[in-house]
Design a protein around this motif. Sequence first.
Motif, short mmCIF file in Angstrom:
data_model
loop_
_atom_site.label_atom_id
_atom_site.label_comp_id
_atom_site.label_asym_id
_atom_site.label_seq_id
_atom_site.Cartn_x
_atom_site.Cartn_y
_atom_site.Cartn_z
N GLU A 97 43.80 1.43 16.18
CA GLU A 97 44.23 -0.16 16.54
C GLU A 97 43.74 -0.32 17.90
OE1 GLU A 97 48.66 -0.56 15.64
OE2 GLU A 97 48.38 1.56 15.37
N PRO A 98 43.67 -1.95 18.15
CA PRO A 98 43.07 -2.35 19.32
C PRO A 98 43.40 -1.46 20.63
CG PRO A 98 43.61 -4.15 18.00
CD PRO A 98 44.35 -2.83 17.26
N ASP A 99 42.39 -1.18 21.50
CA ASP A 99 42.56 -0.54 22.75
C ASP A 99 42.92 1.14 22.35
OD1 ASP A 99 41.85 -2.75 24.06
OD2 ASP A 99 43.90 -3.54 24.22
N ASP A 100 43.16 1.72 21.26
CA ASP A 100 43.24 2.96 21.31
C ASP A 100 41.96 3.56 21.87
OD1 ASP A 100 45.63 2.99 19.89
OD2 ASP A 100 44.66 3.22 17.62
N HIS A 113 31.94 5.75 14.31
CA HIS A 113 31.81 5.04 15.61
C HIS A 113 31.95 3.58 15.69
CE1 HIS A 113 29.30 3.66 18.82
NE2 HIS A 113 29.62 4.68 19.58
N GLY A 114 30.94 3.11 14.39
CA GLY A 114 30.84 1.51 14.39
C GLY A 114 32.10 1.09 13.68
N LEU A 115 32.95 1.70 13.07
CA LEU A 115 34.17 1.01 12.48
C LEU A 115 35.19 1.27 13.60
CD1 LEU A 115 34.27 2.77 8.97
CD2 LEU A 115 33.96 0.34 9.54
N ALA A 116 35.14 2.39 14.18
CA ALA A 116 36.42 2.38 15.33
C ALA A 116 36.14 1.30 16.34
CB ALA A 116 36.39 3.81 15.89
N GLN A 117 34.98 1.01 16.62
CA GLN A 117 34.74 -0.19 17.60
C GLN A 117 35.03 -1.52 17.22
OE1 GLN A 117 30.70 0.14 19.08
NE2 GLN A 117 31.37 0.80 21.00
N GLY A 118 34.59 -1.69 15.87
CA GLY A 118 34.87 -2.77 14.90
C GLY A 118 36.50 -3.05 14.98
N PHE A 119 37.43 -2.06 14.96
CA PHE A 119 38.88 -2.17 14.93
C PHE A 119 39.55 -2.16 16.30
CE2 PHE A 119 38.20 0.13 10.51
CZ PHE A 119 38.40 -1.13 9.61
N GLY A 120 38.72 -2.19 17.40
CA GLY A 120 38.95 -2.36 18.55
C GLY A 120 39.45 -1.19 19.41
N GLY A 121 38.95 -0.15 19.01
CA GLY A 121 39.11 1.08 19.68
C GLY A 121 37.87 1.18 20.72
N GLN A 122 38.43 1.96 21.83
CA GLN A 122 37.60 2.17 22.63
C GLN A 122 36.71 3.77 22.67
OE1 GLN A 122 37.14 0.02 25.23
NE2 GLN A 122 38.63 -1.09 23.96
N ILE A 123 35.54 3.70 22.42
CA ILE A 123 34.89 4.92 22.31
C ILE A 123 34.79 5.50 23.59
CG2 ILE A 123 32.94 6.32 21.28
CD1 ILE A 123 34.51 4.72 18.91
N ARG A 124 35.13 7.08 23.55
CA ARG A 124 34.66 8.01 24.54
C ARG A 124 33.98 9.08 24.16
NH1 ARG A 124 39.27 9.01 28.99
NH2 ARG A 124 37.53 8.58 30.25
N SER A 143 38.58 16.62 30.06
CA SER A 143 38.72 15.34 30.99
C SER A 143 38.36 14.24 30.13
CB SER A 143 37.79 15.39 32.16
OG SER A 143 36.43 15.34 31.66
N LEU A 144 37.98 14.12 29.16
CA LEU A 144 37.85 12.97 28.17
C LEU A 144 39.47 12.58 27.62
CD1 LEU A 144 34.50 13.16 26.44
CD2 LEU A 144 35.20 11.10 28.02
N VAL A 145 39.90 13.60 27.16
CA VAL A 145 41.14 13.34 26.19
C VAL A 145 42.38 13.05 27.41
CG1 VAL A 145 42.84 14.46 24.84
CG2 VAL A 145 40.41 14.94 24.45
N GLY A 146 43.12 11.92 26.82
CA GLY A 146 44.15 11.54 27.79
C GLY A 146 45.36 11.14 26.93
N PRO A 147 46.28 10.54 27.72
CA PRO A 147 47.52 10.08 27.11
C PRO A 147 47.17 8.81 26.04
CG PRO A 147 48.03 9.85 29.33
CD PRO A 147 46.53 10.43 29.16
N ARG A 148 46.01 8.23 26.23
CA ARG A 148 45.79 7.04 25.27
C ARG A 148 44.86 7.44 24.24
NH1 ARG A 148 43.33 2.84 28.37
NH2 ARG A 148 43.42 1.63 26.61
N THR A 149 44.66 8.65 24.32
CA THR A 149 43.85 9.29 23.07
C THR A 149 44.42 9.26 21.78
OG1 THR A 149 42.38 10.61 24.73
CG2 THR A 149 42.07 10.76 22.26
N LYS A 150 44.02 8.46 20.92
CA LYS A 150 44.47 8.37 19.22
C LYS A 150 43.79 9.63 18.54
CE LYS A 150 47.06 6.05 16.43
NZ LYS A 150 46.94 4.37 16.38
N ALA A 151 42.49 9.80 18.76
CA ALA A 151 41.82 10.68 17.82
C ALA A 151 40.83 11.27 18.63
CB ALA A 151 41.51 10.12 16.44
N ILE A 152 40.62 12.64 18.12
CA ILE A 152 39.30 13.26 18.65
C ILE A 152 38.39 13.35 17.26
CG2 ILE A 152 38.16 15.42 19.44
CD1 ILE A 152 40.68 15.98 21.10
#
Length: 370
Positions: A97-100, A113-124, A143-152
Amino acid sequence: MPLDPFAMERWQSTYETEVAYNLSESGIMPVTLASLVDHSWIREVLARQALGYGHSRGSPELREAIAALYPDAPADQILVTSGTAEANFLVTWWLVEPDDEIVLMLPNYMQIHGLAQGFGGQIRAWWLQADKGWRPDIAALESLVGPRTKAIVVCNPNNPTGAVLTPEEMDAVVRAAGRVGAWIVADEVYHGAEILRDLTPTFWGRYERALVTCGLSKAYGLPGLRIGWILGPREAIDALWGRHDYTTIAPAHLSDMLARVALSPRVHSRLAQRARLTLQSNLGLLTAWVTEQEERVTWTPPEAGAIAMLRYRAPVNSTALAERLRTEQSVLVVPGDHFGLDGFIRVGYGMEATVLAEGLRRIGAVLAIL
Ligand SMILES: Cc1ncc(COP(=O)(O)O)c(C=O)c1O
């Protein structure tokens, strides 16, 4: 929804049927229908089959056969899809979802990668390290994984490098996800295409919020069946089945039947052996070629998958090099640019040995004059 072009698939879709030496494929060369089933089966079973929709989430027999590939997997926690591509699409569409924040292993097959960006996700980006034999950096993951991480999101075995996570590295992914309650999405489509090692362990069973995608396109040599699947927690699979009503409704009925044949114990072990023999023998050919190139080409040999990332020394951009190979030599490779890695090309080696040998000879001829 704005989407970046899927550069590698666009490149392959546009040119793969036009070149004489297609070294852009990542799977084992496809098998024929006749090598899967005999003529009496075609006459008695296939020919009499009514071309109805079939089972929307895959036939019970096929889901049982897929479940048997995993430790303690219930068949009703499997959703059969039209290729791993649909499996990845459904999972990303459902999850992001947006901003995940999505922590995504790179390099990677760039679909999620492309789809997650298209759905509004922030790629780390979580990079495998080229100068360390494509090993992951576990401290960086932490260090990349934090409270706003929806998925690895991982691709294991990895496309394009052929690297495989160790059990300890998998445990580290599970720990990082567990710390924040994130999902793990594991694209395991190269499972079964191991070269000189044991089967890659699966994320299934290691973590309760794991969604595993896979399919028959690579090790089995059956990309034309377009059969993939998702394995995960029951509620997630039910929700994904609901999304599947909006995409393809059901896997192709004939493909479902043929996939059951492919996963029957006798045929499955024949296909697995074919994959291993093809990979081992063709990797020998590729290794000899890389050795001949001396310092012009360096690599970390793949552990799995019919693909290798080759680093070349010539001072030329990878897209320009791939374009030159295509137009002057009728050879198709994937430029490293498509993975954010200029200075590399991805070469497939799962095809007929004669095609591979001539394709490599032509690549060598161009590299020698650059
Ligand atoms: C990592 C990865 N996932 C998914 C796919 C798509 O596979 P399928 O043909 O099963 O849709 C590919 C194809 O190259 C791939 O490399």
